[in-house]
Design a protein around this motif. Structure first.
Motif, PDB file in Angstrom:
ATOM      1  N   UNK A 188       0.832  -1.202   0.000  1.00  0.00           N
ATOM      2  CA  UNK A 188       0.000   0.000   0.000  1.00  0.00           C
ATOM      3  C   UNK A 188       0.873   1.261   0.000  1.00  0.00           C
ATOM      4  N   UNK A 189       1.933   1.259   0.797  1.00  0.00           N
ATOM      5  CA  UNK A 189       2.816   2.420   0.850  1.00  0.00           C
ATOM      6  C   UNK A 189       3.534   2.642  -0.482  1.00  0.00           C
ATOM      7  N   UNK A 190       3.962   1.552  -1.109  1.00  0.00           N
ATOM      8  CA  UNK A 190       4.642   1.679  -2.401  1.00  0.00           C
ATOM      9  C   UNK A 190       3.706   2.216  -3.480  1.00  0.00           C
ATOM     10  N   UNK A 191       2.477   1.733  -3.469  1.00  0.00           N
ATOM     11  CA  UNK A 191       1.491   2.209  -4.450  1.00  0.00           C
ATOM     12  C   UNK A 191       1.165   3.684  -4.200  1.00  0.00           C
ATOM     13  N   UNK A 192       0.988   4.033  -2.937  1.00  0.00           N
ATOM     14  CA  UNK A 192       0.660   5.421  -2.578  1.00  0.00           C
ATOM     15  C   UNK A 192       1.797   6.361  -2.968  1.00  0.00           C
ATOM     16  N   UNK A 193       3.032   5.927  -2.723  1.00  0.00           N
ATOM     17  CA  UNK A 193       4.202   6.737  -3.049  1.00  0.00           C
ATOM     18  C   UNK A 193       4.270   7.045  -4.532  1.00  0.00           C
ATOM     19  N   UNK A 194       3.811   6.115  -5.340  1.00  0.00           N
ATOM     20  CA  UNK A 194       3.856   6.297  -6.793  1.00  0.00           C
ATOM     21  C   UNK A 194       2.616   6.976  -7.356  1.00  0.00           C
ATOM     22  N   UNK A 195       1.650   7.271  -6.467  1.00  0.00           N
ATOM     23  CA  UNK A 195       0.466   8.004  -6.889  1.00  0.00           C
ATOM     24  C   UNK A 195      -0.678   7.141  -7.358  1.00  0.00           C
ATOM     25  N   UNK A 196      -0.583   5.822  -7.165  1.00  0.00           N
ATOM     26  CA  UNK A 196      -1.670   4.931  -7.576  1.00  0.00           C
ATOM     27  C   UNK A 196      -2.885   5.158  -6.684  1.00  0.00           C
ATOM     28  N   UNK A 245      -6.922   3.730  -5.542  1.00  0.00           N
ATOM     29  CA  UNK A 245      -7.825   2.585  -5.543  1.00  0.00           C
ATOM     30  C   UNK A 245      -9.119   3.015  -6.206  1.00  0.00           C
ATOM     31  N   UNK A 246      -9.428   2.391  -7.323  1.00  0.00           N
ATOM     32  CA  UNK A 246     -10.595   2.792  -8.123  1.00  0.00           C
ATOM     33  C   UNK A 246     -11.741   1.824  -7.862  1.00  0.00           C
ATOM     34  N   UNK A 247     -12.863   2.387  -7.339  1.00  0.00           N
ATOM     35  CA  UNK A 247     -14.066   1.616  -7.039  1.00  0.00           C
ATOM     36  C   UNK A 247     -13.774   0.435  -6.113  1.00  0.00           C
ATOM     37  N   UNK A 248     -12.800   0.642  -5.220  1.00  0.00           N
ATOM     38  CA  UNK A 248     -12.438  -0.392  -4.254  1.00  0.00           C
ATOM     39  C   UNK A 248     -12.119  -1.732  -4.896  1.00  0.00           C
ATOM     40  N   UNK A 249     -11.613  -1.686  -6.124  1.00  0.00           N
ATOM     41  CA  UNK A 249     -11.369  -2.940  -6.845  1.00  0.00           C
ATOM     42  C   UNK A 249      -9.945  -3.053  -7.364  1.00  0.00           C
ATOM     43  N   UNK A 250      -9.446  -2.008  -8.039  1.00  0.00           N
ATOM     44  CA  UNK A 250      -8.120  -2.085  -8.651  1.00  0.00           C
ATOM     45  C   UNK A 250      -7.349  -0.802  -8.376  1.00  0.00           C
ATOM     46  N   UNK A 251      -6.014  -0.929  -8.393  1.00  0.00           N
ATOM     47  CA  UNK A 251      -5.159   0.242  -8.290  1.00  0.00           C
ATOM     48  C   UNK A 251      -4.837   0.741  -9.686  1.00  0.00           C
ATOM     49  N   UNK A 252      -4.903   2.058  -9.839  1.00  0.00           N
ATOM     50  CA  UNK A 252      -4.724   2.683 -11.154  1.00  0.00           C
ATOM     51  C   UNK A 252      -3.547   3.658 -11.154  1.00  0.00           C
ATOM     52  N   UNK A 253      -2.878   3.708 -12.314  1.00  0.00           N
ATOM     53  CA  UNK A 253      -1.893   4.744 -12.609  1.00  0.00           C
ATOM     54  C   UNK A 253      -2.025   5.126 -14.074  1.00  0.00           C
ATOM     55  N   UNK A 254      -1.813   6.409 -14.400  1.00  0.00           N
ATOM     56  CA  UNK A 254      -1.766   6.767 -15.822  1.00  0.00           C
ATOM     57  C   UNK A 254      -0.624   5.993 -16.477  1.00  0.00           C
ATOM     58  N   UNK A 260     -11.009  10.702  -9.446  1.00  0.00           N
ATOM     59  CA  UNK A 260     -10.501   9.866  -8.357  1.00  0.00           C
ATOM     60  C   UNK A 260      -9.069  10.272  -7.998  1.00  0.00           C
ATOM     61  N   UNK A 261      -8.254  10.521  -9.012  1.00  0.00           N
ATOM     62  CA  UNK A 261      -6.874  10.962  -8.773  1.00  0.00           C
ATOM     63  C   UNK A 261      -6.855  12.333  -8.089  1.00  0.00           C
ATOM     64  N   UNK A 262      -7.693  13.227  -8.557  1.00  0.00           N
ATOM     65  CA  UNK A 262      -7.721  14.573  -7.986  1.00  0.00           C
ATOM     66  C   UNK A 262      -8.165  14.568  -6.531  1.00  0.00           C
ATOM     67  N   UNK A 263      -9.188  13.756  -6.235  1.00  0.00           N
ATOM     68  CA  UNK A 263      -9.674  13.675  -4.857  1.00  0.00           C
ATOM     69  C   UNK A 263      -8.599  13.116  -3.927  1.00  0.00           C
ATOM     70  N   UNK A 264      -7.842  12.143  -4.428  1.00  0.00           N
ATOM     71  CA  UNK A 264      -6.764  11.564  -3.621  1.00  0.00           C
ATOM     72  C   UNK A 264      -5.697  12.617  -3.324  1.00  0.00           C
ATOM     73  N   UNK A 265      -5.336  13.411  -4.324  1.00  0.00           N
ATOM     74  CA  UNK A 265      -4.319  14.450  -4.121  1.00  0.00           C
ATOM     75  C   UNK A 265      -4.845  15.604  -3.274  1.00  0.00           C
ATOM     76  N   UNK A 266      -6.130  15.893  -3.415  1.00  0.00           N
ATOM     77  CA  UNK A 266      -6.723  16.936  -2.570  1.00  0.00           C
ATOM     78  C   UNK A 266      -6.495  16.621  -1.093  1.00  0.00           C
ATOM     79  N   UNK A 267      -6.700  15.354  -0.731  1.00  0.00           N
ATOM     80  CA  UNK A 267      -6.519  14.932   0.659  1.00  0.00           C
ATOM     81  C   UNK A 267      -5.061  15.099   1.089  1.00  0.00           C
TER      82      UNK A 267
END
Length: 330
Positions: free
Chosen positions: A23-31, A33-42, A84-91
């Motif tokens: 989770x920390x590695x994914x968060x660090x890279x900006x991924x 969680x989309x619809x509580x199902x998959x992790x997304x990155x551009x 979803x990406x914007x809301x995550x960065x807003x936080x």
């Protein structure tokens, strides 16, 4: 951007440390969680390599992970993902914005108490640098310019402008500490400072009346009030000649500005400095006790004129003590 990298995983229940690490590695890279199902990155080649490394890490630990590259189905789907990406960065920006708000409040407080010094400027620059450093890490994963970023940048710019204003003002005022004023030009004057006087303003008023202007009259005005009494001399006020300069409190500025050579004033100035600037520069053991007395009187009297009257007695006593001590008396 319509292309995305998706990561799904099933980490064993008995591997909580791995779950947190992933989770920390994914968060660090900006991924996200989309619809509580998959992790997304551009999709970028760099992101693909990072996700492949995380997949391998999961699999090597005995759990399962899969990686997919896909495209948005339509404009609405793309907008939903971007949101979803914007809301995550807003936080992520919120704590930085809160820190900026705290710094701006600190600036207002310092300006309100006229405590602008080289030390306070450097302290604010350090805090600003720390906030910007944290925000820079967020900016690296803010792929779609989250709305809160604009608010953050506005606050940062506001802080920078205030610091620049302070620095410029201090440079303009710097010559006062190298100027020697003649006491005869300040006799029978009206001196003005802010209400709710404390150690520096109280000690400065005592010095003015005892060593500069024996018939000085003092006026106390509210914070933010700009209409000073006619021909009044401001002290311990932002923008005044007789106020903080460098790391000197107002009392120290007055002693230097009027070239007062009395040796008994030095320990008093050091005590006032330590209490007012809280930097323990002189490490005067008397400071804590004097601060408690002044604080207690201020709360008890709740009146600047009464506090000034009592303060005169306190500083007269201190002056007598250090005069006697300097002369070698008991």
């Amino acid at each position: 951007m319509d292309k995305w990298i998706l990561l799904t995983h099933q980490i064993a229940q008995d591997a909580p440390n791995l779950r947190v690490k992933v989770w920390r590695n994914l968060k660090k890279r900006g991924a996200v969680l989309f619809k509580n199902a998959v992790y997304l990155l551009p999709y970028t080649k760099e992101h693909e390599e990072s996700m492949q490394w995380i997949c391998k890490q999961i699999r090597d630990s005995g759990s399962d992970a899969s990686l997919f590259i896909t495209e948005s189905m339509d404009k609405k789907h793309k907008e939903e993902i971007i949101k979803t990406f914007q809301e995550a960065c807003n936080k992520e920006y919120v704590p930085c914005i809160d820190q900026c708000s705290d710094v701006l409040k600190q600036i207002e407080q310092i300006e309100g108490t006229e405590g602008v010094t080289d030390r306070s400027v450097e302290d604010l620059k350090r805090k600003l640098s720390e906030i910007v450093k944290s925000a820079d890490e967020i900016a690296k994963i803010d792929f779609f310019h989250a709305p809160q970023r604009d608010e953050f940048l506005e606050k940062i710019e506001s802080i920078r402008k205030r610091i620049e204003k302070w620095s410029k003002k201090m440079k303009e005022e710097a010559p006062v500490v190298n100027t020697v004023y003649q006491k005869k030009a300040f006799l029978g004057k009206k001196w003005v400072t802010r209400k709710d006087i404390y150690i520096d303003r109280l000690a400065s008023a005592w010095l003015i009346r005892r060593f500069i202007d024996p018939n000085a009259k003092f006026v106390f005005i509210s914070k933010g009030e700009n209409n000073l009494p006619k021909n009044a001399i401001p002290f311990d006020m932002y923008g005044a000649e007789f106020t903080h300069h460098g790391d000197a409190c107002t009392l120290e500025t007055l002693i230097k500005a009027f070239d007062l050579k009395d040796h008994a004033l030095r320990p008093i100035a050091e005590i006032v400095h330590d209490i007012d600037l809280k930097d323990n520069k002189y490490n005067r053991k008397e400071s804590e006790g004097i601060a408690q007395i002044i604080t207690g009187l201020s709360k008890k009297l709740n009146n600047d004129n009464k506090l000034l009257e009592k303060g005169m007695e306190i500083f007269d006593a201190l002056y007598h003590y250090y005069t006697t001590k300097t002369k070698g008396g008991n």
